[in-house]
Design a protein around this motif. Sequence first.
Motif, PDB file in Angstrom:
ATOM      1  N   UNK A  80       0.828  -1.191   0.000  1.00  0.00           N
ATOM      2  CA  UNK A  80       0.000   0.000   0.000  1.00  0.00           C
ATOM      3  C   UNK A  80       0.863   1.242   0.000  1.00  0.00           C
ATOM      4  N   UNK A  81       0.230   2.384  -0.132  1.00  0.00           N
ATOM      5  CA  UNK A  81       0.962   3.650  -0.190  1.00  0.00           C
ATOM      6  C   UNK A  81       0.359   4.616   0.825  1.00  0.00           C
ATOM      7  N   UNK A  82       1.207   5.242   1.606  1.00  0.00           N
ATOM      8  CA  UNK A  82       0.778   6.161   2.665  1.00  0.00           C
ATOM      9  C   UNK A  82       1.622   7.431   2.602  1.00  0.00           C
ATOM     10  N   UNK A  83       1.191   8.441   3.340  1.00  0.00           N
ATOM     11  CA  UNK A  83       1.975   9.659   3.468  1.00  0.00           C
ATOM     12  C   UNK A  83       2.905   9.574   4.670  1.00  0.00           C
ATOM     13  N   UNK A  84       3.873  10.457   4.698  1.00  0.00           N
ATOM     14  CA  UNK A  84       4.828  10.468   5.811  1.00  0.00           C
ATOM     15  C   UNK A  84       4.135  10.770   7.131  1.00  0.00           C
ATOM     16  N   UNK A  85       3.000  11.481   7.072  1.00  0.00           N
ATOM     17  CA  UNK A  85       2.316  11.925   8.280  1.00  0.00           C
ATOM     18  C   UNK A  85       1.890  10.777   9.187  1.00  0.00           C
ATOM     19  N   UNK A  86       1.531   9.629   8.610  1.00  0.00           N
ATOM     20  CA  UNK A  86       1.006   8.532   9.442  1.00  0.00           C
ATOM     21  C   UNK A  86       1.643   7.193   9.105  1.00  0.00           C
ATOM     22  N   UNK A  87       2.751   7.205   8.374  1.00  0.00           N
ATOM     23  CA  UNK A  87       3.353   5.952   7.912  1.00  0.00           C
ATOM     24  C   UNK A  87       3.758   5.044   9.063  1.00  0.00           C
ATOM     25  N   UNK A  88       4.440   5.601  10.052  1.00  0.00           N
ATOM     26  CA  UNK A  88       4.945   4.777  11.156  1.00  0.00           C
ATOM     27  C   UNK A  88       3.795   4.171  11.952  1.00  0.00           C
ATOM     28  N   UNK A  89       2.746   4.957  12.176  1.00  0.00           N
ATOM     29  CA  UNK A  89       1.584   4.455  12.929  1.00  0.00           C
ATOM     30  C   UNK A  89       0.921   3.298  12.192  1.00  0.00           C
ATOM     31  N   UNK A  90       0.685   3.469  10.903  1.00  0.00           N
ATOM     32  CA  UNK A  90       0.037   2.409  10.144  1.00  0.00           C
ATOM     33  C   UNK A  90       0.908   1.155  10.096  1.00  0.00           C
ATOM     34  N   UNK A  91       2.204   1.318   9.944  1.00  0.00           N
ATOM     35  CA  UNK A  91       3.079   0.149   9.924  1.00  0.00           C
ATOM     36  C   UNK A  91       3.015  -0.601  11.251  1.00  0.00           C
ATOM     37  N   UNK A  92       3.058   0.139  12.369  1.00  0.00           N
ATOM     38  CA  UNK A  92       2.966  -0.507  13.689  1.00  0.00           C
ATOM     39  C   UNK A  92       1.656  -1.255  13.847  1.00  0.00           C
ATOM     40  N   UNK A  93       0.558  -0.645  13.433  1.00  0.00           N
ATOM     41  CA  UNK A  93      -0.758  -1.272  13.583  1.00  0.00           C
ATOM     42  C   UNK A  93      -0.860  -2.548  12.755  1.00  0.00           C
ATOM     43  N   UNK A  94      -0.329  -2.517  11.549  1.00  0.00           N
ATOM     44  CA  UNK A  94      -0.387  -3.700  10.688  1.00  0.00           C
ATOM     45  C   UNK A  94       0.479  -4.825  11.240  1.00  0.00           C
ATOM     46  N   UNK A  95       1.683  -4.489  11.682  1.00  0.00           N
ATOM     47  CA  UNK A  95       2.567  -5.508  12.252  1.00  0.00           C
ATOM     48  C   UNK A  95       1.933  -6.119  13.502  1.00  0.00           C
ATOM     49  N   UNK A  96       1.321  -5.266  14.328  1.00  0.00           N
ATOM     50  CA  UNK A  96       0.668  -5.761  15.547  1.00  0.00           C
ATOM     51  C   UNK A  96      -0.475  -6.713  15.216  1.00  0.00           C
TER      52      UNK A  96
END
Length: 318
Positions: A80-96
Amino acid sequence: MTTGGVPETGAGPGAGAGAGGGVGLLVVGDVVTDVVARHRGPLAAGTDTVASIRTVPGGAGANVACWAVRQGCPEVRLLGRVGLDAAAWHERELIAAGVRPRLVVDPRAPTGTVICLVDAASAAERTFLTDSGASLRLDPGDWSEGLLDGVARLHLSGYLLFSAPSRALVSAAVASARARGVPVSLDPASAGFLGALGVDRFLALAQGVDVLLPSRDEACLLTGLPDPADAAAKLSRHFPLVVAKQGEAGALVAGSGAVRARVPAVPAAARDTTGAGDAFTGGFLAALLGGATPEEAAAAGCRAGALAVTRVGGRPPG
């Protein structure tokens, strides 16, 4: 995570996977931030309406991936493609959630945002205000053949068909999958956007898809038929397998121009129907990859959908 299509780490979904004979699911689709506002009764125009508001991770593609993990799929990857504004949060949520994310960080566009208006007084029905942001800026440069290493099925979010760059990525991904003998499923995603795209164009873009997973409204829109069963049957002349999601009426399984099964819904007290169709799709795909028949997989999808509507947001419980 990747930046502008260039990998930053070796932890992408192709890393360490063996080619051929795969067991995994690769989802390509949207990752967005959902702002869910639950209110009761009509909105008060021009003034305030009391609501309960939460910000949660969402996106049809991301939700499907998370539900597939929840329903037992042993390996699920997401592009998927995200903006820098929320990239880290989305990655953490998906990994979790157990998903292996490959998130491309867009250098210019923010993460997509959807405002979900949920009327608690009307069967928790929802209305979406959508700013797709970076999610529809996936393009062929974000695709690589290695993404399919070890993959048994490719699933595409229909939102990808609603922008030129991501349509081009769909073509590349389907061609790669067909060359490897990897089956492809597609969820049309949005009756509103689908109407703007046009039926003929959708059917042309969906060539090579093995399983179509439309909602009741999408199936009727794609065929011009008012009856969902007739619509599912007609669509199954274009696609080898059609599984039409019917909400509280369960699901229809169609093939070779006829409805093969009517799968009942699982009763549930609905709080928020956001993501219920994504939950169905994730549960269906997980069961199908586990060896279930389409009818059995549709029943698994109904169970996942019933769980989804009891929760706020489109993701499974942690």
